[in-house]
Design a protein around this motif. Structure first.
Motif, PDB file in Angstrom:
ATOM      1  N   CYS A  95       0.874  -1.168   0.000  1.00 22.26           N
ATOM      2  CA  CYS A  95       0.000   0.000   0.000  1.00 22.26           C
ATOM      3  C   CYS A  95       0.918   1.226   0.000  1.00 22.26           C
ATOM      4  O   CYS A  95       1.831   1.327   0.823  1.00 22.26           O
ATOM      5  CB  CYS A  95      -0.873  -0.015   1.244  1.00 22.26           C
ATOM      6  N   SER A 153       0.388   4.251   0.756  1.00 19.25           N
ATOM      7  CA  SER A 153       0.222   5.243   1.811  1.00 19.25           C
ATOM      8  C   SER A 153       0.938   4.849   3.113  1.00 19.25           C
ATOM      9  O   SER A 153       1.690   5.623   3.676  1.00 19.25           O
ATOM     10  CB  SER A 153      -1.263   5.476   2.052  1.00 19.25           C
ATOM     11  N   CYS A 154       0.694   3.614   3.570  1.00 20.51           N
ATOM     12  CA  CYS A 154       1.344   3.209   4.827  1.00 20.51           C
ATOM     13  C   CYS A 154       2.710   2.585   4.567  1.00 20.51           C
ATOM     14  O   CYS A 154       3.536   2.499   5.458  1.00 20.51           O
ATOM     15  CB  CYS A 154       0.455   2.246   5.606  1.00 20.51           C
ATOM     16  N   HIS A 182      -8.872  -1.659   5.982  1.00 22.40           N
ATOM     17  CA  HIS A 182      -7.540  -1.053   5.964  1.00 22.40           C
ATOM     18  C   HIS A 182      -7.620   0.464   6.103  1.00 22.40           C
ATOM     19  O   HIS A 182      -6.704   1.101   6.627  1.00 22.40           O
ATOM     20  CB  HIS A 182      -6.770  -1.444   4.695  1.00 22.40           C
ATOM     21  N   CYS A 197      -4.643   2.265   8.098  1.00 27.36           N
ATOM     22  CA  CYS A 197      -3.612   2.815   7.215  1.00 27.36           C
ATOM     23  C   CYS A 197      -3.009   4.129   7.745  1.00 27.36           C
ATOM     24  O   CYS A 197      -1.789   4.261   7.858  1.00 27.36           O
ATOM     25  CB  CYS A 197      -4.180   2.973   5.801  1.00 27.36           C
TER      26      CYS A 197
HETATM   27 ZN   LIG Z   1      -2.031   1.437   3.799  1.00 32.36          ZN
END
Ligand SMILES: [Zn+2]
Ligand SMILES: [Zn+2]
Ligand SMILES: [Zn+2]
Length: 504
Positions: free
Chosen positions: A408, A410-411, A433, A437
Protein backbone atom coordinates in the motif's frame (compact mmCIF):
# COMPACT_ATOMS: atom_id res chain seq x y z
CA UNK A 1 -2.06 -16.66 37.10
CA UNK A 2 -4.51 -15.60 39.79
CA UNK A 3 -8.03 -16.63 38.91
CA UNK A 4 -11.22 -15.38 40.44
CA UNK A 5 -12.65 -18.02 42.69
CA UNK A 6 -15.89 -18.60 44.51
CA UNK A 7 -13.88 -18.44 47.68
CA UNK A 8 -12.91 -14.89 47.04
CA UNK A 9 -15.76 -13.39 45.09
CA UNK A 10 -18.17 -11.16 46.93
CA UNK A 11 -21.62 -12.81 47.16
CA UNK A 12 -23.33 -9.53 46.35
CA UNK A 13 -21.27 -9.29 43.17
CA UNK A 14 -22.19 -12.81 42.39
CA UNK A 15 -25.90 -12.11 42.71
CA UNK A 16 -25.52 -9.03 40.55
CA UNK A 17 -23.62 -10.90 37.92
CA UNK A 18 -26.41 -13.44 37.53
CA UNK A 19 -28.57 -10.63 36.35
CA UNK A 20 -26.53 -10.40 33.19
CA UNK A 21 -27.84 -13.79 32.20
CA UNK A 22 -31.11 -12.07 31.38
CA UNK A 23 -32.74 -12.91 34.70
CA UNK A 24 -35.25 -10.47 36.04
CA UNK A 25 -33.55 -8.17 38.53
CA UNK A 26 -36.52 -7.15 40.68
CA UNK A 27 -37.83 -10.69 40.91
CA UNK A 28 -34.44 -11.93 41.98
CA UNK A 29 -33.91 -9.24 44.61
CA UNK A 30 -37.41 -9.91 45.98
CA UNK A 31 -36.41 -13.54 46.48
CA UNK A 32 -33.30 -12.45 48.36
CA UNK A 33 -35.41 -10.20 50.61
CA UNK A 34 -37.95 -12.91 51.18
CA UNK A 35 -35.16 -15.19 52.33
CA UNK A 36 -33.80 -12.53 54.67
CA UNK A 37 -37.22 -11.93 56.22
CA UNK A 38 -37.66 -15.56 57.01
CA UNK A 39 -34.39 -15.59 58.93
CA UNK A 40 -34.67 -17.18 62.32
CA UNK A 41 -37.94 -19.04 61.77
CA UNK A 42 -36.35 -22.43 61.29
CA UNK A 43 -33.54 -23.99 63.21
CA UNK A 44 -30.45 -24.47 61.03
CA UNK A 45 -29.61 -28.10 60.29
CA UNK A 46 -26.59 -29.59 62.03
CA UNK A 47 -23.30 -30.05 60.24
CA UNK A 48 -23.67 -33.79 60.70
CA UNK A 49 -27.03 -33.80 58.95
CA UNK A 50 -25.61 -31.59 56.22
CA UNK A 51 -22.72 -33.99 55.60
CA UNK A 52 -25.15 -36.91 55.47
CA UNK A 53 -27.36 -35.20 52.92
CA UNK A 54 -24.41 -34.13 50.78
CA UNK A 55 -22.75 -37.52 50.61
CA UNK A 56 -25.94 -39.51 50.12
CA UNK A 57 -27.15 -37.14 47.38
CA UNK A 58 -23.88 -37.37 45.48
CA UNK A 59 -23.51 -41.11 45.95
CA UNK A 60 -27.07 -41.86 44.92
CA UNK A 61 -28.48 -38.86 43.04
CA UNK A 62 -31.44 -40.90 41.75
CA UNK A 63 -32.44 -41.93 45.26
CA UNK A 64 -36.06 -41.36 46.36
CA UNK A 65 -35.07 -38.74 48.94
CA UNK A 66 -32.79 -36.52 46.87
CA UNK A 67 -33.81 -32.93 46.35
CA UNK A 68 -31.75 -30.09 44.96
CA UNK A 69 -33.02 -27.60 47.50
CA UNK A 70 -32.16 -29.83 50.42
CA UNK A 71 -28.78 -30.55 48.83
CA UNK A 72 -28.23 -26.89 48.40
CA UNK A 73 -29.05 -26.14 52.04
CA UNK A 74 -26.68 -28.90 53.11
CA UNK A 75 -23.84 -27.54 51.00
CA UNK A 76 -24.58 -24.08 52.37
CA UNK A 77 -24.37 -25.41 55.93
CA UNK A 78 -21.11 -27.22 55.12
CA UNK A 79 -19.79 -24.06 53.58
CA UNK A 80 -20.48 -22.15 56.77
CA UNK A 81 -18.02 -24.40 58.59
CA UNK A 82 -15.23 -23.67 56.11
CA UNK A 83 -13.43 -20.38 56.69
CA UNK A 84 -13.38 -18.05 53.71
CA UNK A 85 -10.77 -15.47 52.84
CA UNK A 86 -7.54 -17.26 52.21
CA UNK A 87 -7.20 -20.44 50.21
CA UNK A 88 -4.80 -22.05 52.68
CA UNK A 89 -7.21 -21.76 55.57
CA UNK A 90 -10.03 -23.17 53.46
CA UNK A 91 -7.84 -26.00 52.20
CA UNK A 92 -6.82 -27.03 55.71
CA UNK A 93 -10.44 -27.25 56.86
CA UNK A 94 -11.55 -29.08 53.75
CA UNK A 95 -8.83 -31.67 54.21
CA UNK A 96 -10.71 -32.87 57.26
CA UNK A 97 -13.46 -34.23 54.97
CA UNK A 98 -11.77 -36.66 52.57
CA UNK A 99 -14.98 -38.63 52.20
CA UNK A 100 -16.93 -35.63 51.08
CA UNK A 101 -14.20 -34.97 48.50
CA UNK A 102 -14.47 -38.56 47.29
CA UNK A 103 -18.22 -38.20 46.94
CA UNK A 104 -17.78 -34.98 44.94
CA UNK A 105 -15.24 -36.39 42.49
CA UNK A 106 -17.30 -39.52 42.03
CA UNK A 107 -20.39 -37.41 41.36
CA UNK A 108 -18.58 -35.31 38.74
CA UNK A 109 -16.98 -38.24 36.93
CA UNK A 110 -19.99 -40.55 36.71
CA UNK A 111 -20.24 -41.83 33.16
CA UNK A 112 -23.77 -42.14 31.80
CA UNK A 113 -25.71 -41.22 28.70
CA UNK A 114 -26.54 -37.55 28.33
CA UNK A 115 -30.24 -38.46 28.58
CA UNK A 116 -29.57 -40.14 31.92
CA UNK A 117 -27.54 -37.17 33.06
CA UNK A 118 -30.42 -34.84 32.17
CA UNK A 119 -32.89 -37.16 33.93
CA UNK A 120 -30.67 -37.11 37.00
CA UNK A 121 -30.67 -33.30 37.09
CA UNK A 122 -34.43 -33.34 36.61
CA UNK A 123 -34.88 -35.80 39.42
CA UNK A 124 -32.70 -33.68 41.69
CA UNK A 125 -34.66 -30.56 40.85
CA UNK A 126 -37.94 -32.18 41.84
CA UNK A 127 -38.67 -32.01 45.55
CA UNK A 128 -40.50 -35.11 46.82
CA UNK A 129 -39.58 -34.55 50.44
CA UNK A 130 -42.26 -35.50 53.02
CA UNK A 131 -44.01 -32.41 54.35
CA UNK A 132 -45.43 -34.10 57.45
CA UNK A 133 -43.17 -32.40 59.96
CA UNK A 134 -43.12 -28.77 58.87
CA UNK A 135 -40.33 -27.99 61.31
CA UNK A 136 -38.04 -30.56 59.67
CA UNK A 137 -39.16 -29.74 56.15
CA UNK A 138 -38.71 -26.03 56.79
CA UNK A 139 -35.19 -26.30 58.11
CA UNK A 140 -34.19 -28.32 55.07
CA UNK A 141 -35.88 -26.08 52.53
CA UNK A 142 -35.91 -22.61 54.00
CA UNK A 143 -33.15 -20.66 52.39
CA UNK A 144 -32.48 -18.75 55.57
CA UNK A 145 -30.18 -20.89 57.69
CA UNK A 146 -27.45 -20.42 55.17
CA UNK A 147 -25.82 -17.10 55.57
CA UNK A 148 -24.64 -17.05 52.03
CA UNK A 149 -26.75 -14.94 49.71
CA UNK A 150 -25.97 -17.21 46.80
CA UNK A 151 -28.03 -19.87 48.47
CA UNK A 152 -31.17 -17.74 48.21
CA UNK A 153 -30.93 -18.24 44.51
CA UNK A 154 -31.70 -21.90 44.99
CA UNK A 155 -35.36 -21.36 44.44
CA UNK A 156 -34.62 -19.95 41.03
CA UNK A 157 -32.93 -23.19 40.06
CA UNK A 158 -29.58 -21.49 40.01
CA UNK A 159 -28.22 -23.98 42.49
CA UNK A 160 -26.13 -25.66 39.85
CA UNK A 161 -24.30 -22.43 39.16
CA UNK A 162 -23.37 -21.88 42.76
CA UNK A 163 -23.44 -25.21 44.56
CA UNK A 164 -21.72 -27.12 41.79
CA UNK A 165 -19.21 -24.31 41.49
CA UNK A 166 -18.54 -24.42 45.19
CA UNK A 167 -18.06 -28.19 45.22
CA UNK A 168 -15.62 -27.98 42.30
CA UNK A 169 -13.75 -25.23 44.11
CA UNK A 170 -13.43 -27.46 47.19
CA UNK A 171 -11.52 -30.03 45.14
CA UNK A 172 -9.41 -27.36 43.46
CA UNK A 173 -8.55 -25.92 46.89
CA UNK A 174 -7.36 -29.30 48.13
CA UNK A 175 -5.33 -29.90 44.98
CA UNK A 176 -3.83 -26.40 45.15
CA UNK A 177 -0.75 -27.36 47.12
CA UNK A 178 -0.08 -30.71 45.49
CA UNK A 179 3.13 -31.38 43.57
CA UNK A 180 2.79 -32.56 39.98
CA UNK A 181 2.46 -36.32 39.80
CA UNK A 182 2.44 -36.76 43.58
CA UNK A 183 -0.33 -37.92 45.91
CA UNK A 184 -1.09 -37.52 49.62
CA UNK A 185 0.69 -39.78 52.06
CA UNK A 186 -1.41 -42.52 53.56
CA UNK A 187 -1.79 -42.42 57.31
CA UNK A 188 -0.58 -45.71 58.70
CA UNK A 189 -1.37 -45.33 62.36
CA UNK A 190 -3.50 -48.01 63.89
CA UNK A 191 -7.21 -47.50 63.55
CA UNK A 192 -7.08 -45.26 60.44
CA UNK A 193 -9.91 -46.47 58.24
CA UNK A 194 -9.91 -46.17 54.49
CA UNK A 195 -12.55 -43.48 54.71
CA UNK A 196 -10.31 -41.33 56.87
CA UNK A 197 -7.35 -41.48 54.51
CA UNK A 198 -6.46 -38.16 52.90
CA UNK A 199 -7.74 -37.35 49.42
CA UNK A 200 -6.25 -38.06 46.93
CA UNK A 201 -3.81 -40.76 47.97
CA UNK A 202 -3.50 -42.44 44.56
CA UNK A 203 -4.76 -42.43 40.99
CA UNK A 204 -7.69 -44.68 41.93
CA UNK A 205 -8.60 -42.28 44.69
CA UNK A 206 -8.22 -39.19 42.49
CA UNK A 207 -10.40 -40.55 39.69
CA UNK A 208 -12.35 -43.45 41.19
CA UNK A 209 -14.30 -44.01 37.97
CA UNK A 210 -11.12 -44.49 35.92
CA UNK A 211 -9.35 -42.24 33.42
CA UNK A 212 -11.49 -42.85 30.36
CA UNK A 213 -14.89 -42.81 32.06
CA UNK A 214 -13.95 -39.71 34.04
CA UNK A 215 -13.37 -37.80 30.80
CA UNK A 216 -16.88 -38.78 29.67
CA UNK A 217 -18.37 -38.01 33.08
CA UNK A 218 -16.78 -34.56 33.27
CA UNK A 219 -17.87 -33.90 29.73
CA UNK A 220 -21.53 -34.07 30.78
CA UNK A 221 -21.08 -31.46 33.50
CA UNK A 222 -18.81 -29.21 31.48
CA UNK A 223 -21.54 -29.02 28.84
CA UNK A 224 -23.81 -27.11 31.22
CA UNK A 225 -24.17 -23.56 30.00
CA UNK A 226 -24.29 -21.97 33.42
CA UNK A 227 -21.99 -24.01 35.60
CA UNK A 228 -19.85 -26.00 33.16
CA UNK A 229 -16.91 -23.63 33.36
CA UNK A 230 -16.50 -24.36 37.07
CA UNK A 231 -15.99 -28.02 36.24
CA UNK A 232 -13.75 -27.10 33.32
CA UNK A 233 -11.48 -25.37 35.80
CA UNK A 234 -11.35 -28.51 37.92
CA UNK A 235 -10.59 -30.65 34.87
CA UNK A 236 -7.74 -28.31 33.89
CA UNK A 237 -6.34 -28.40 37.41
CA UNK A 238 -6.31 -32.19 37.42
CA UNK A 239 -4.79 -32.31 33.91
CA UNK A 240 -2.00 -30.02 34.99
CA UNK A 241 -1.20 -32.01 38.11
CA UNK A 242 -1.55 -35.38 36.40
CA UNK A 243 -0.54 -35.03 32.72
CA UNK A 244 -1.72 -38.57 31.99
CA UNK A 245 -5.27 -37.31 32.47
CA UNK A 246 -4.62 -34.41 30.08
CA UNK A 247 -3.35 -36.88 27.51
CA UNK A 248 -6.52 -38.93 27.93
CA UNK A 249 -8.59 -35.84 27.08
CA UNK A 250 -6.47 -35.03 24.04
CA UNK A 251 -6.33 -38.61 22.81
CA UNK A 252 -9.99 -38.44 21.84
CA UNK A 253 -9.13 -36.87 18.48
CA UNK A 254 -9.36 -33.46 16.86
CA UNK A 255 -13.07 -32.95 17.42
CA UNK A 256 -13.30 -34.33 20.88
CA UNK A 257 -15.67 -32.17 22.81
CA UNK A 258 -14.02 -31.77 26.19
CA UNK A 259 -10.67 -30.68 24.77
CA UNK A 260 -11.88 -27.94 22.49
CA UNK A 261 -15.60 -27.66 21.81
CA UNK A 262 -16.63 -27.23 25.42
CA UNK A 263 -14.17 -24.46 26.30
CA UNK A 264 -15.01 -22.70 23.04
CA UNK A 265 -18.72 -22.93 23.85
CA UNK A 266 -18.11 -21.24 27.21
CA UNK A 267 -16.16 -18.48 25.49
CA UNK A 268 -19.04 -17.97 23.05
CA UNK A 269 -21.62 -17.90 25.86
CA UNK A 270 -19.56 -15.30 27.70
CA UNK A 271 -19.26 -13.11 24.60
CA UNK A 272 -23.02 -13.42 24.05
CA UNK A 273 -23.63 -12.33 27.64
CA UNK A 274 -21.29 -9.41 27.06
CA UNK A 275 -23.15 -8.38 23.93
CA UNK A 276 -26.47 -8.49 25.81
CA UNK A 277 -25.10 -6.54 28.77
CA UNK A 278 -27.43 -4.08 30.42
CA UNK A 279 -26.53 -0.40 30.51
CA UNK A 280 -25.45 -0.39 34.12
CA UNK A 281 -23.00 -3.22 33.62
CA UNK A 282 -19.35 -2.38 34.12
CA UNK A 283 -16.97 -5.25 33.44
CA UNK A 284 -15.31 -6.67 36.52
CA UNK A 285 -12.97 -9.58 37.16
CA UNK A 286 -15.70 -11.32 39.16
CA UNK A 287 -18.48 -11.35 36.59
CA UNK A 288 -19.94 -14.80 36.61
CA UNK A 289 -21.33 -14.45 33.11
CA UNK A 290 -18.31 -12.95 31.41
CA UNK A 291 -14.99 -12.72 33.20
CA UNK A 292 -15.06 -16.05 35.01
CA UNK A 293 -16.05 -18.26 32.05
CA UNK A 294 -13.59 -16.46 29.76
CA UNK A 295 -10.79 -16.79 32.23
CA UNK A 296 -11.54 -20.43 33.09
CA UNK A 297 -11.94 -21.53 29.47
CA UNK A 298 -8.75 -19.83 28.30
CA UNK A 299 -6.86 -21.14 31.26
CA UNK A 300 -8.08 -24.64 30.50
CA UNK A 301 -6.81 -24.44 26.92
CA UNK A 302 -3.49 -23.15 28.18
CA UNK A 303 -3.26 -25.95 30.74
CA UNK A 304 -3.73 -28.59 28.06
CA UNK A 305 -1.37 -26.76 25.71
CA UNK A 306 1.43 -26.39 28.23
CA UNK A 307 0.93 -30.03 29.15
CA UNK A 308 3.55 -30.41 26.41
CA UNK A 309 1.30 -32.41 24.15
CA UNK A 310 2.04 -31.88 20.48
CA UNK A 311 -1.25 -33.63 19.87
CA UNK A 312 -3.11 -30.77 21.49
CA UNK A 313 -1.22 -28.23 19.41
CA UNK A 314 -2.31 -30.20 16.36
CA UNK A 315 -5.87 -30.20 17.66
CA UNK A 316 -5.75 -26.44 18.04
CA UNK A 317 -4.34 -25.88 14.59
CA UNK A 318 -6.83 -28.17 12.84
CA UNK A 319 -10.01 -27.98 14.92
CA UNK A 320 -9.02 -24.58 16.26
CA UNK A 321 -9.02 -22.96 12.85
CA UNK A 322 -12.63 -23.83 12.48
CA UNK A 323 -14.07 -23.28 15.94
CA UNK A 324 -11.56 -21.47 18.16
CA UNK A 325 -10.37 -18.81 15.72
CA UNK A 326 -13.73 -17.06 15.20
CA UNK A 327 -14.29 -16.72 18.94
CA UNK A 328 -10.71 -15.48 19.44
CA UNK A 329 -11.19 -12.74 16.85
CA UNK A 330 -14.43 -11.80 18.53
CA UNK A 331 -12.85 -11.92 21.98
CA UNK A 332 -9.89 -9.77 20.98
CA UNK A 333 -12.30 -7.17 19.67
CA UNK A 334 -14.21 -7.22 22.98
CA UNK A 335 -11.06 -7.02 25.08
CA UNK A 336 -9.28 -4.41 22.96
CA UNK A 337 -10.56 -1.14 24.48
CA UNK A 338 -7.92 0.18 26.94
CA UNK A 339 -10.02 -0.31 30.09
CA UNK A 340 -10.80 -3.88 29.06
CA UNK A 341 -7.28 -4.89 28.05
CA UNK A 342 -6.04 -3.46 31.32
CA UNK A 343 -8.58 -5.42 33.38
CA UNK A 344 -8.25 -8.61 31.41
CA UNK A 345 -4.64 -8.55 30.33
CA UNK A 346 -4.01 -12.24 30.97
CA UNK A 347 -7.07 -13.15 28.95
CA UNK A 348 -6.13 -10.66 26.27
CA UNK A 349 -2.65 -12.12 26.10
CA UNK A 350 -3.94 -15.68 25.88
CA UNK A 351 -6.26 -14.86 23.02
CA UNK A 352 -3.40 -13.23 21.12
CA UNK A 353 -1.12 -16.10 21.85
CA UNK A 354 -3.62 -18.78 20.83
CA UNK A 355 -4.26 -16.92 17.63
CA UNK A 356 -0.57 -16.97 16.75
CA UNK A 357 -0.52 -20.70 17.44
CA UNK A 358 -3.50 -21.22 15.15
CA UNK A 359 -2.02 -18.90 12.51
CA UNK A 360 0.71 -21.50 12.47
CA UNK A 361 3.59 -19.25 13.24
CA UNK A 362 5.25 -21.29 15.95
CA UNK A 363 8.32 -19.03 15.94
CA UNK A 364 6.21 -16.19 17.26
CA UNK A 365 4.72 -18.42 19.89
CA UNK A 366 8.02 -19.81 21.10
CA UNK A 367 8.88 -16.78 23.18
CA UNK A 368 5.67 -17.03 25.13
CA UNK A 369 6.19 -16.75 28.85
CA UNK A 370 2.96 -14.94 29.48
CA UNK A 371 3.88 -11.40 30.27
CA UNK A 372 2.69 -8.19 28.78
CA UNK A 373 6.19 -7.54 27.43
CA UNK A 374 5.84 -10.65 25.29
CA UNK A 375 2.66 -9.25 23.88
CA UNK A 376 4.49 -6.06 22.90
CA UNK A 377 7.13 -8.23 21.30
CA UNK A 378 4.45 -9.93 19.28
CA UNK A 379 3.23 -6.59 17.94
CA UNK A 380 6.79 -5.75 16.91
CA UNK A 381 7.02 -9.10 15.13
CA UNK A 382 3.75 -8.40 13.32
CA UNK A 383 5.22 -5.22 11.80
CA UNK A 384 8.25 -7.14 10.67
CA UNK A 385 6.23 -10.05 9.27
CA UNK A 386 3.86 -7.78 7.37
CA UNK A 387 6.75 -6.15 5.59
CA UNK A 388 8.22 -9.50 4.58
CA UNK A 389 5.33 -10.23 2.30
CA UNK A 390 2.15 -12.16 1.81
CA UNK A 391 -1.22 -10.65 1.06
CA UNK A 392 -3.03 -9.10 4.01
CA UNK A 393 -6.47 -8.98 2.49
CA UNK A 394 -8.71 -10.94 4.90
CA UNK A 395 -10.78 -12.24 1.99
CA UNK A 396 -7.84 -13.17 -0.24
CA UNK A 397 -8.05 -16.44 -2.12
CA UNK A 398 -4.55 -17.91 -2.35
CA UNK A 399 -3.04 -17.37 -5.77
CA UNK A 400 -0.17 -19.31 -7.25
CA UNK A 401 2.88 -17.88 -8.96
CA UNK A 402 2.87 -14.67 -6.93
CA UNK A 403 6.46 -13.65 -6.22
CA UNK A 404 6.37 -10.24 -4.61
CA UNK A 405 3.18 -8.61 -3.45
CA UNK A 406 3.09 -4.83 -3.88
CA UNK A 407 2.65 -2.56 -0.83
CA UNK A 408 0.00 0.00 0.00
CA UNK A 409 1.62 3.24 -1.07
CA UNK A 410 0.22 5.24 1.81
CA UNK A 411 1.34 3.21 4.83
CA UNK A 412 4.20 1.52 2.94
CA UNK A 413 3.74 -1.63 5.02
CA UNK A 414 0.75 -3.79 4.16
CA UNK A 415 1.03 -5.88 1.02
CA UNK A 416 -1.59 -7.19 -1.40
CA UNK A 417 -1.62 -9.55 -4.38
CA UNK A 418 -3.16 -6.96 -6.68
CA UNK A 419 -5.54 -4.04 -6.94
CA UNK A 420 -8.53 -6.31 -6.35
CA UNK A 421 -7.20 -7.52 -3.00
CA UNK A 422 -6.27 -3.99 -2.03
CA UNK A 423 -9.76 -2.74 -2.82
CA UNK A 424 -11.42 -5.54 -0.83
CA UNK A 425 -9.11 -4.97 2.13
CA UNK A 426 -9.76 -1.22 2.14
CA UNK A 427 -13.46 -1.72 2.82
CA UNK A 428 -13.38 -5.04 4.68
CA UNK A 429 -16.22 -5.15 7.18
CA UNK A 430 -14.43 -6.14 10.39
CA UNK A 431 -10.91 -4.92 9.73
CA UNK A 432 -10.98 -2.24 7.04
CA UNK A 433 -7.54 -1.05 5.96
CA UNK A 434 -8.82 2.50 5.69
CA UNK A 435 -8.98 2.76 9.50
CA UNK A 436 -5.51 1.42 10.23
CA UNK A 437 -3.61 2.82 7.21
CA UNK A 438 -3.26 6.38 8.59
CA UNK A 439 -2.18 4.97 11.95
CA UNK A 440 0.58 2.87 10.40
CA UNK A 441 1.65 5.91 8.40
CA UNK A 442 1.79 8.01 11.56
CA UNK A 443 3.82 5.35 13.38
CA UNK A 444 6.24 5.13 10.45
CA UNK A 445 6.67 8.91 10.31
CA UNK A 446 7.18 9.24 14.03
CA UNK A 447 9.80 6.50 14.08
CA UNK A 448 11.64 8.15 11.17
CA UNK A 449 13.03 6.44 8.06
CA UNK A 450 16.17 5.14 9.77
CA UNK A 451 14.41 3.30 12.63
CA UNK A 452 11.51 2.23 10.42
CA UNK A 453 13.80 0.57 7.90
CA UNK A 454 15.45 -1.40 10.70
CA UNK A 455 12.15 -2.27 12.36
CA UNK A 456 10.71 -3.91 9.27
CA UNK A 457 13.88 -5.55 8.01
CA UNK A 458 14.48 -9.13 9.15
CA UNK A 459 18.01 -8.26 10.28
CA UNK A 460 18.75 -9.81 13.70
CA UNK A 461 20.90 -6.79 14.56
CA UNK A 462 17.89 -4.62 15.33
CA UNK A 463 15.91 -6.37 18.05
CA UNK A 464 12.67 -5.87 19.87
CA UNK A 465 14.66 -4.19 22.68
CA UNK A 466 16.13 -1.67 20.23
CA UNK A 467 12.64 -1.04 18.93
CA UNK A 468 11.30 -0.40 22.43
CA UNK A 469 14.18 1.95 23.22
CA UNK A 470 13.53 3.86 20.01
CA UNK A 471 9.82 4.17 20.88
CA UNK A 472 10.72 5.46 24.32
CA UNK A 473 13.22 7.97 22.97
CA UNK A 474 10.76 9.26 20.40
CA UNK A 475 7.94 9.29 22.99
CA UNK A 476 5.73 7.01 20.92
CA UNK A 477 2.49 5.98 22.56
CA UNK A 478 2.53 2.19 23.02
CA UNK A 479 -1.23 2.20 22.44
CA UNK A 480 -0.48 3.07 18.82
CA UNK A 481 2.02 0.21 18.49
CA UNK A 482 -0.50 -2.11 20.07
CA UNK A 483 -3.31 -1.04 17.80
CA UNK A 484 -1.22 -1.55 14.66
CA UNK A 485 0.34 -4.85 15.78
CA UNK A 486 -2.95 -6.28 16.95
CA UNK A 487 -4.70 -5.24 13.76
CA UNK A 488 -2.12 -7.06 11.64
CA UNK A 489 -2.38 -10.10 13.86
CA UNK A 490 -6.16 -10.11 13.47
CA UNK A 491 -5.85 -9.70 9.69
CA UNK A 492 -3.87 -12.94 9.65
CA UNK A 493 -6.44 -14.71 11.79
CA UNK A 494 -9.31 -13.37 9.75
CA UNK A 495 -7.66 -14.53 6.53
CA UNK A 496 -6.97 -17.98 7.97
CA UNK A 497 -10.63 -18.23 8.95
CA UNK A 498 -11.82 -17.10 5.52
CA UNK A 499 -9.58 -19.54 3.65
CA UNK A 500 -10.64 -22.30 5.95
CA UNK A 501 -14.31 -21.56 5.31
CA UNK A 502 -14.00 -21.54 1.53
CA UNK A 503 -11.98 -24.74 1.47
CA UNK A 504 -14.48 -26.71 3.55
ZN1 LIG B 1 -2.03 1.44 3.80
ZN1 LIG C 1 -37.13 -31.29 49.00
ZN1 LIG D 1 -4.53 -11.29 -2.03
Amino acid sequence: MALPSLFSSDPEDFVQSFLQGGRDKSELLAKVDEGKNRAGIYKPISLETALDIMVSTMENPMGPETCSLKFNIAVGRFRQSIPEGGATKARRSLEAYPDVMRAIISFFTRKQSSADHAAMLDHLATCCCPRGDLEVFGSMHSTTPCVDKRIFLAEKGVFLDSTIGYLADCLIAILSNMTQGKFRQLKNHAGATRRQQPWPHGMDDLLPNGLADSVDGFNLWVGDKNSGHFILRLVGTIAQLYPIFGLEIVSRGPDYVLGLQRPVQHLINAMDAYDRRPEWWIPKKTDARFAIPVSYALNFIRQLYTGGSSQYTKMMVTGGKRILLPVLLRGIAVLSPPYMSFLFRDEFFHMNFLMSVINNRPNDGAFCTETLTDLEKQWFMELRNAHQGGCYNPTCVPKSGLVHAPKCSSCDLIRYCDAKCQKEAWRNQQLPHRTICPKIKSLRERLGPYIWARTVSPSPEFTYRDFMNACKKKKIDMELVKEVGLHISCLQGSQTLFRNQISS
